[in-house]
Enzyme design. Structure first.
Site, PDB file in Angstrom:
ATOM      1  N   GLU A   1      -6.448  -7.839  -0.656  1.00 17.16           N
ATOM      2  CA  GLU A   1      -6.884  -7.803   0.746  1.00 17.16           C
ATOM      3  C   GLU A   1      -8.305  -7.286   0.835  1.00 17.16           C
ATOM      4  O   GLU A   1      -8.662  -6.334   0.153  1.00 17.16           O
ATOM      5  CB  GLU A   1      -6.064  -6.795   1.562  1.00 17.16           C
ATOM      6  CG  GLU A   1      -4.649  -7.128   1.853  1.00 17.16           C
ATOM      7  CD  GLU A   1      -3.997  -5.988   2.654  1.00 17.16           C
ATOM      8  OE1 GLU A   1      -4.686  -5.226   3.340  1.00 17.16           O
ATOM      9  OE2 GLU A   1      -2.773  -5.865   2.552  1.00 17.16           O
TER      10      GLU A   1
ATOM     11  N   GLU B   1       0.817  -1.219   0.000  1.00 17.64           N
ATOM     12  CA  GLU B   1       0.000   0.000   0.000  1.00 17.64           C
ATOM     13  C   GLU B   1       0.851   1.269   0.000  1.00 17.64           C
ATOM     14  O   GLU B   1       0.808   2.078   0.937  1.00 17.64           O
ATOM     15  CB  GLU B   1      -0.963   0.004   1.187  1.00 17.64           C
ATOM     16  CG  GLU B   1      -2.037  -1.044   1.070  1.00 17.64           C
ATOM     17  CD  GLU B   1      -3.160  -0.885   2.087  1.00 17.64           C
ATOM     18  OE1 GLU B   1      -2.957  -0.192   3.100  1.00 17.64           O
ATOM     19  OE2 GLU B   1      -4.234  -1.473   1.868  1.00 17.64           O
TER      20      GLU B   1
HETATM   21  C1  GLA Z   1      -4.113  -2.449   4.776  1.00 21.15           C
HETATM   22  C2  GLA Z   1      -2.752  -3.047   4.973  1.00 21.15           C
HETATM   23  C3  GLA Z   1      -2.771  -4.209   5.918  1.00 21.15           C
HETATM   24  C4  GLA Z   1      -3.652  -3.916   7.098  1.00 21.15           C
HETATM   25  C5  GLA Z   1      -5.031  -3.574   6.617  1.00 21.15           C
HETATM   26  C6  GLA Z   1      -6.005  -3.296   7.732  1.00 21.15           C
HETATM   27  O1  GLA Z   1      -4.788  -2.999   3.753  1.00 21.15           O
HETATM   28  O2  GLA Z   1      -2.154  -3.449   3.766  1.00 21.15           O
HETATM   29  O3  GLA Z   1      -1.440  -4.429   6.313  1.00 21.15           O
HETATM   30  O4  GLA Z   1      -3.107  -2.839   7.783  1.00 21.15           O
HETATM   31  O5  GLA Z   1      -4.953  -2.400   5.854  1.00 21.15           O
HETATM   32  O6  GLA Z   1      -7.280  -2.988   7.251  1.00 21.15           O
END
Ligand code: GLA
Length: 667
Positions: free
Chosen positions: A311, A154
């Site tokens: 995710e 991210e």
């Molecule tokens: C992001 C991050 C993860 C985690 C999630 C929590 O997507 O990539 O590591 O922190 O948020 O929602």
């Protein structure tokens, strides 16, 4: 660069999530893998935040634990999306290189103790991170479990902008490349205003905190620079991996639904396939539309090729004021909506819920409660469903219409000193997308200069800033037979945020056949009536049609009589922010004028319908029922989830999902 399709090793759809074994004693790993098999997991993302375990001291690497994890996963036929682990430098790094820590606009250095605690322009960060990437790739390049690379994590989520001196120097280099000399910079930034004329590059700074409003063109360029600075890091990691493992696809997880800080159109070009994370916001009134929105942006960034939901959450997240659990069945619907829209799988953050740390209250596939839990049972059911959907893998989705989305235009429009804070871009794009969702039409997104001729209709909800070339591309699209609907406050500035004089909407004045001379933003909560009965918010305009037919005009307030909705042949314009009902009606009118119908006719309101298709014509109609009542529509095929055949009609139970396979001829 052409993006190869997603070709990871597991066959069928991917299922799994972030696996952080470093948080657990080794004796737990065997149980993890046993339960992964029970749930049908075939891919896990390993090592995202494991830098401290991989390099516990500068230049001292320890891979033994990761060797054991990967071997355990291999033995159990679980493939690995191996992270480059560069998203969270361990404390020794900033301790040794304090200048690598990011600095905010007030000059405050942000400490380590969280994650992404680094400045994108730090040469030390880049060196040490790339060294780690090189070591990982060299060690695991031929590991049989390695299916794909997960670059960083991210990007820009927490360190999007850094205002330190190192960033200032890098910003100057970026500006020199863009403008050549100070004359070009002064012209682009309009520095004749407020005596901001620069006479030496050393005077040029990031937009640090100032007495009052800073230079908007400077702020815009800094946002472009910040996106590019992080992209340079991603590209460098990608190149390092490509040197050693040219055959292993690499991606990074974007955040397409609720993060607009990076120019993802530029980012998608360096990724082998697009991956995204998608978390719901508890206050949303239509989370199922939010899911679709993020998914359709992800697919469009990858130019329609299969992509991956890297995710999402099985239930609650931990980072909102009130973290709402997903009600039963939502986990499955959310996952399958992403698959419907082109994702070749559904992955979660994370496999096993943490006991410590900032995310200990974040849901997981394996919750704190263990396997005797609703979430676990739903996770196992989803694994079985995804197995049945294996034939869907690598099929694609055809968007019926396009929505123009431009990041820098949104950054400029959402900057300071605009006519109204209510004229944001990204929420408005989402709102127009909502109208298309309700119309049952599958939408792609496109950048403004894209080749759009295959779409019968293109929507431009909010494009404050546009270059001449991009404006011309939209005009050519209409000339070539396309239908266009443009929203208010579009085309008014060029790419340097300089107003286009002679009347608004500037670059689109001739195309739309309207000339606006003055904006009349509304007070908070205000509204204006239109002659056709719809209601506008936030914005009104004083102007006249110069060629367009006036479909609706304002009936009250200071601009009564001015055009509000116009049509110049195939180029439509709306000069106010219509409320949702009005927007639905206008969108329906434009779609009808261009002959675009809902994918599935006579669809009850909460039913989502999307079709994936293989090149041989085999089609999969996903029907996801988000409503509390059964939904019946005309459709034919075999439900991949149950094996049931339906000829002519299918009923989707409340909260249920049906995936009808057909040869394509029955449609
Ligand atoms: C992001 C991050 C993860 C985690 C999630 C929590 O997507 O990539 O590591 O922190 O948020 O929602």
């Amino acid at each position: 660069m052409d993006m190869p399709s997603l070709t990871p090793r597991p066959v069928g759809l991917l299922y799994g999530g972030d696996y952080n074994p470093e948080q657990w004693p080794e004796r737990v790993w065997e149980e993890d893998v046993r339960l992964m098999r029970e749930a049908g997991v075939n891919l896990v993302t390993v090592g995202v935040f494991a830098w401290a375990w991989l390099e516990p001291a500068p230049g001292r690497y320890q891979f033994g634990w990761l060797d054991r994890v990967l071997e355990l996963l291999r033995r159990n036929e679980i493939a690995v999306d191996l992270a480059t682990a560069t998203a969270s430098p361990p404390p020794w790094f900033p301790h040794r290189y304090p200048k690598s820590l990011p600095v905010d606009t007030d000059g405050r250095r942000l400490w380590y103790g969280s994650r992404q605690s680094f400045c994108a322009s730090s040469p030390e960060y880049r060196d040490v991170a790339l060294h780690l990437v090189d070591r990982l790739a060299s060690r695991y390049h031929d590991h049989p479990a390695l299916a794909m690379w997960h670059i960083h994590n991210e990007y820009g989520c927490h360190n999007l902008h850094c205002y330190c001196d190192v960033s200032a120097a890098a910003f100057r280099v970026w500006l020199r490349n863009r403008y050549g000399d100070l004359g070009g910079l002064n012209d682009a930034w309009g520095t004749a205003f407020w005596s901001q004329w620069y006479t030496d590059w050393a005077q040029v700074l990031p937009p640090r905190a100032t007495t009052t409003i800073g230079n908007p063109a400077q702020a815009l360029d800094f946002r472009r620079f910040s996106s590019d600075a992080l992209l340079a890091l991603c590209t460098a990691e990608r190149e390092a991996l490509r040197q050693i493992t040219p055959g292993i696809p690499a991606t990074t997880n974007l955040m397409t639904g609720n993060f607009f800080g990076l120019d993802y159109w530029r980012w998608a070009r360096v990724l082998d396939f697009v991956a995204t994370d998608n978390y719901l916001v508890g206050t949303s009134t239509a989370p199922h539309v939010d899911v679709a929105y993020a998914a359709d942006i992800a697919r469009s960034l990858g130019r329609g090729r299969p992509w991956l939901l890297m995710e999402h959450s099985t239930s609650a997240v931990n980072w909102q004021p009130r973290n709402l659990a997903k009600p039963p069945g939502m986990l499955r619907r959310n996952s399958l909506s992403h698959v419907a829209r082109g994702s070749d799988g559904a992955l979660f953050f994370q496999w096993r819920a943490s006991r410590s740390g900032a995310e200990k209250w974040h849901s997981a596939m394996l919750p704190h409660a263990g396997t005797d839990s609703r979430v676990w049972r739903e996770v196992v059911e989803l694994g079985a469903a995804l197995k049945r959907l294996a034939p869907v893998a690598s099929s694609t989705v055809d968007g019926q219409v396009a929505v123009v989305l431009d990041y820098p235009s949104g950054w400029a429009a959402e900057g300071r000193a605009q006519p109204s804070v209510d004229m944001g871009t990204f929420d408005e794009v989402r709102r127009w997308y909502g109208a298309l969702w309700r119309a049952g039409v599958t939408a792609d997104f496109a950048p403004p200069g894209a080749e759009l001729s295959r779409y019968p209709v293109v929507f431009v909800p909010a494009l404050y800033l546009v270059s001449d070339n991009d404006a011309n591309a939209l005009a050519s699209y209409v000339d070539g037979g396309g239908t266009l609907l443009v929203g208010p406050y579009s085309g008014v500035v060029d790419e340097c945020d300089r107003v286009r004089p002679g009347g608004y909407p500037g670059a689109f004045r001739d195309l739309l056949g309207v000339r606006i001379e003055e904006f009349y933003p509304m007070p908070a909560g205000g509204s204006v009536k239109l002659s056709g009965g719809s209601v506008g918010h936030a914005w009104r305009e004083l102007g006249r049609a110069t060629g367009a037919e006036v479909l609706e005009s304002y009936v009250d307030g200071p601009v009564a009589g001015s055009p509000a909705v116009t049509r110049n042949g195939r180029a439509w314009y709306v000069g106010t922010r219509l409320d949702d009902d009005g927007l639905d009606q206008l969108v329906a009118q434009v779609l009808a004028a261009a002959g675009v119908a809902a994918l599935v006719a006579d669809r009850p309101p909460g039913l989502e319908a999307v079709r994936r298709r293989h090149p041989d014509g085999t089609a999969y109609l996903f029907l996801v029922n988000h409503a509390d009542a059964p939904a019946t529509v005309a459709a034919t095929g075999t439900d991949l989830l149950t094996g049931a055949d339906s000829a002519g009609e299918v009923t989707v139970p409340p909260g249920g999902v049906v995936v009808l396979r057909s040869s394509g001829e029955e449609e």
